[in-house]
Design a protein around this motif. Structure first.
Motif, PDB file in Angstrom:
ATOM      1  N   CYS A 119      72.241  22.453 -38.737  1.00 20.77           N
ATOM      2  CA  CYS A 119      71.858  23.539 -39.030  1.00 20.77           C
ATOM      3  C   CYS A 119      70.507  23.972 -39.814  1.00 20.77           C
ATOM      4  O   CYS A 119      69.950  22.989 -40.415  1.00 20.77           O
ATOM      5  CB  CYS A 119      72.920  24.057 -40.309  1.00 20.77           C
ATOM      6  N   GLY A 120      69.770  25.022 -39.367  1.00 13.51           N
ATOM      7  CA  GLY A 120      68.485  25.202 -39.785  1.00 13.51           C
ATOM      8  C   GLY A 120      68.230  25.553 -41.272  1.00 13.51           C
ATOM      9  O   GLY A 120      67.164  25.060 -41.781  1.00 13.51           O
ATOM     10  N   HIS A 121      69.354  25.399 -41.899  1.00 16.72           N
ATOM     11  CA  HIS A 121      69.150  25.360 -43.601  1.00 16.72           C
ATOM     12  C   HIS A 121      69.595  24.087 -44.142  1.00 16.72           C
ATOM     13  O   HIS A 121      69.747  24.029 -45.252  1.00 16.72           O
ATOM     14  CB  HIS A 121      69.963  26.665 -44.169  1.00 16.72           C
ATOM     15  N   PHE A 122      69.762  22.914 -43.292  1.00 16.51           N
ATOM     16  CA  PHE A 122      69.865  21.722 -43.779  1.00 16.51           C
ATOM     17  C   PHE A 122      68.732  20.967 -44.164  1.00 16.51           C
ATOM     18  O   PHE A 122      67.738  21.338 -42.938  1.00 16.51           O
ATOM     19  CB  PHE A 122      71.028  20.786 -42.818  1.00 16.51           C
ATOM     20  N   THR A 123      68.495  19.837 -44.589  1.00 11.70           N
ATOM     21  CA  THR A 123      67.411  19.067 -44.651  1.00 11.70           C
ATOM     22  C   THR A 123      67.666  18.011 -43.546  1.00 11.70           C
ATOM     23  O   THR A 123      68.744  17.590 -43.031  1.00 11.70           O
ATOM     24  CB  THR A 123      67.370  18.285 -46.029  1.00 11.70           C
ATOM     25  N   GLY A 124      66.285  17.253 -43.419  1.00  3.51           N
ATOM     26  CA  GLY A 124      66.394  16.337 -42.309  1.00  3.51           C
ATOM     27  C   GLY A 124      66.201  16.546 -40.977  1.00  3.51           C
ATOM     28  O   GLY A 124      66.653  15.944 -39.904  1.00  3.51           O
ATOM     29  N   LYS A 125      65.863  17.800 -40.587  1.00  2.00           N
ATOM     30  CA  LYS A 125      65.564  18.128 -39.200  1.00  2.00           C
ATOM     31  C   LYS A 125      64.170  17.264 -38.749  1.00  2.00           C
ATOM     32  O   LYS A 125      63.317  17.213 -39.392  1.00  2.00           O
ATOM     33  CB  LYS A 125      65.346  19.671 -39.133  1.00  2.00           C
ATOM     34  N   SER A 126      64.210  17.236 -37.420  1.00  3.76           N
ATOM     35  CA  SER A 126      63.087  16.926 -36.552  1.00  3.76           C
ATOM     36  C   SER A 126      63.161  17.861 -35.128  1.00  3.76           C
ATOM     37  O   SER A 126      64.151  18.212 -34.614  1.00  3.76           O
ATOM     38  CB  SER A 126      63.475  15.340 -36.057  1.00  3.76           C
ATOM     39  N   VAL A 127      61.904  17.660 -34.802  1.00  4.36           N
ATOM     40  CA  VAL A 127      61.630  18.693 -33.559  1.00  4.36           C
ATOM     41  C   VAL A 127      60.990  17.797 -32.509  1.00  4.36           C
ATOM     42  O   VAL A 127      60.368  16.814 -32.732  1.00  4.36           O
ATOM     43  CB  VAL A 127      60.774  19.793 -33.888  1.00  4.36           C
ATOM     44  N   ILE A 128      61.412  17.972 -31.294  1.00  4.89           N
ATOM     45  CA  ILE A 128      60.704  17.710 -30.025  1.00  4.89           C
ATOM     46  C   ILE A 128      59.246  18.212 -29.841  1.00  4.89           C
ATOM     47  O   ILE A 128      58.886  18.874 -30.645  1.00  4.89           O
ATOM     48  CB  ILE A 128      61.706  18.074 -28.659  1.00  4.89           C
ATOM     49  N   ALA A 129      58.884  17.530 -28.977  1.00  8.69           N
ATOM     50  CA  ALA A 129      57.257  17.976 -28.754  1.00  8.69           C
ATOM     51  C   ALA A 129      57.453  19.373 -28.207  1.00  8.69           C
ATOM     52  O   ALA A 129      58.326  19.741 -27.551  1.00  8.69           O
ATOM     53  CB  ALA A 129      56.610  17.177 -27.939  1.00  8.69           C
ATOM     54  N   MET A 130      56.282  20.014 -28.873  1.00 10.15           N
ATOM     55  CA  MET A 130      56.183  21.751 -28.265  1.00 10.15           C
ATOM     56  C   MET A 130      56.355  21.624 -26.831  1.00 10.15           C
ATOM     57  O   MET A 130      57.010  22.815 -26.079  1.00 10.15           O
ATOM     58  CB  MET A 130      54.848  22.314 -28.720  1.00 10.15           C
ATOM     59  N   GLU A 131      55.543  20.956 -26.091  1.00  9.66           N
ATOM     60  CA  GLU A 131      55.430  20.854 -24.420  1.00  9.66           C
ATOM     61  C   GLU A 131      56.792  20.708 -23.870  1.00  9.66           C
ATOM     62  O   GLU A 131      57.206  21.344 -22.884  1.00  9.66           O
ATOM     63  CB  GLU A 131      54.623  20.040 -24.030  1.00  9.66           C
ATOM     64  N   GLU A 132      57.447  19.780 -24.450  1.00 12.54           N
ATOM     65  CA  GLU A 132      59.042  19.559 -23.963  1.00 12.54           C
ATOM     66  C   GLU A 132      59.678  21.143 -24.014  1.00 12.54           C
ATOM     67  O   GLU A 132      60.671  21.384 -23.460  1.00 12.54           O
ATOM     68  CB  GLU A 132      59.698  18.544 -24.679  1.00 12.54           C
ATOM     69  N   MET A 133      59.682  21.554 -25.222  1.00  8.95           N
ATOM     70  CA  MET A 133      60.373  22.718 -25.480  1.00  8.95           C
ATOM     71  C   MET A 133      59.743  23.792 -24.697  1.00  8.95           C
ATOM     72  O   MET A 133      60.626  24.630 -24.000  1.00  8.95           O
ATOM     73  CB  MET A 133      60.249  23.422 -27.031  1.00  8.95           C
ATOM     74  N   VAL A 134      58.751  24.035 -24.159  1.00 11.18           N
ATOM     75  CA  VAL A 134      58.182  25.142 -23.433  1.00 11.18           C
ATOM     76  C   VAL A 134      58.876  24.629 -21.866  1.00 11.18           C
ATOM     77  O   VAL A 134      59.046  25.656 -21.201  1.00 11.18           O
ATOM     78  CB  VAL A 134      56.589  24.778 -23.194  1.00 11.18           C
TER      79      VAL A 134
END
Length: 287
Positions: A119-134
């Motif tokens: 959930c966006g309002h939980f802690t502990g989030k990680s994101v993929i590389a911007m290029e992968e999301m593009v």
């Protein structure tokens, strides 16, 4: 007008689009009855109501698709699906977009979190590389068959990487073809102002009662230039509180119906569910 076209027009209109979240068919119907123009399928609400679990990526693609189809069939207004991370890579995202569009959704949320998401309002989030999301977003744009099907690109980069990175990603996702940019988990009023001002695309803000983002009035968000605000957990928080109160009264009084103010009328819910129509159909075809 197609629901996709209607949703896109609502996003692009000067007026702020307010989209409460639905967690089941009845809550979607009540959102429409209250006068709202569109429904957000709430991943948090669907996980809680369907599984009794937090929104941490346990609800799978097919479950989400099936639940969204039910929401779509329950209302006449557009429904935005929650596609989580696309449930995989770019190829999977392509298939997911095609499936949700075929199910009647007018748009879909796609986010740049590492799977399993949170959930966006939980802690502990990680994101993929911007290029992968593009790449995922380019696949999503390629997959849609209706040009007006809305791609709502969500970034969760603010919490782990800061607001500048969230803005950078928002602009890159818009350039990749996203209709709407959704920055989740914003923590200050100044960050809300910055993402709306500095992302060159329509921007969506999430208002979660008790969440990380300061609560704004709709008038304030309108003045800042937000295109959409989603209120994804309002309905399920209200339902939980209402059920708790009704059960406490039932336990305390030992008498069903002892506090009518806590309950909708039985005739009211029968009317909402169009029971009379089905009674008439039964009478017509059963002789």
């Amino acid at each position: 007008m197609r629901k996709t076209t209607r949703l896109k027009a609502l996003i692009e209109a000067p007026e702020l689009l307010v989209m409460p979240g639905a967690y089941d068919a009845l809550s979607a119907m009540l959102i429409e009855k209250a006068g709202f123009g569109a429904v957000q399928a709430s991943g948090f609400g669907l996980a809680a109501s369907h599984l009794g679990l937090p929104d941490i990526g346990i609800l799978g693609f097919r479950e989400m698709l099936d639940r969204t189809r039910v929401l779509v069939e329950a209302v006449s207004i557009p429904v935005m699906a929650d596609g989580d991370t696309g449930f995989g890579d770019a190829a999977t995202t392509w298939h997911v977009v095609r499936a949700f569009e075929a199910a009647g959704a007018a748009g879909i949320n796609l986010e740049d979190q590492v799977s399993p998401k949170r959930c966006g309002h939980f802690t502990g989030k990680s994101v993929i590389a911007m290029e992968e999301m593009v790449g995922k977003l380019r696949a999503a744009v390629d997959a849609k068959q209706d040009k007006d099907f809305v791609i709502n690109a969500r970034t969760d980069a603010l919490q782990p990487l800061g607001v500048d990175e969230a803005i950078r990603r928002g602009n890159a996702y818009a350039a990749a073809g996203a209709t709407l940019i959704f920055v989740d988990g914003i923590e200050t009023r100044e960050e809300v102002r910055r993402v709306i001002t500095e992302i060159d695309a329509p921007v969506s803000i999430n208002m979660v009662e008790g969440g990380r983002t300061p609560l704004f009035t709709f008038a304030e968000l309108q003045a800042l230039g937000a295109a959409r605000v989603s209120c994804p957990v309002t309905t399920i928080l209200a339902a939980m509180k209402g059920v708790q109160a009704a059960l406490a009264a039932l336990m305390e009084s030992g008498a069903p119906g002892s506090n009518p103010a806590l309950l909708a009328g039985f005739d009211e819910i029968k009317d909402q569910l169009d029971t009379a129509k089905f009674d008439a159909l039964g009478a017509r075809f059963n002789g």
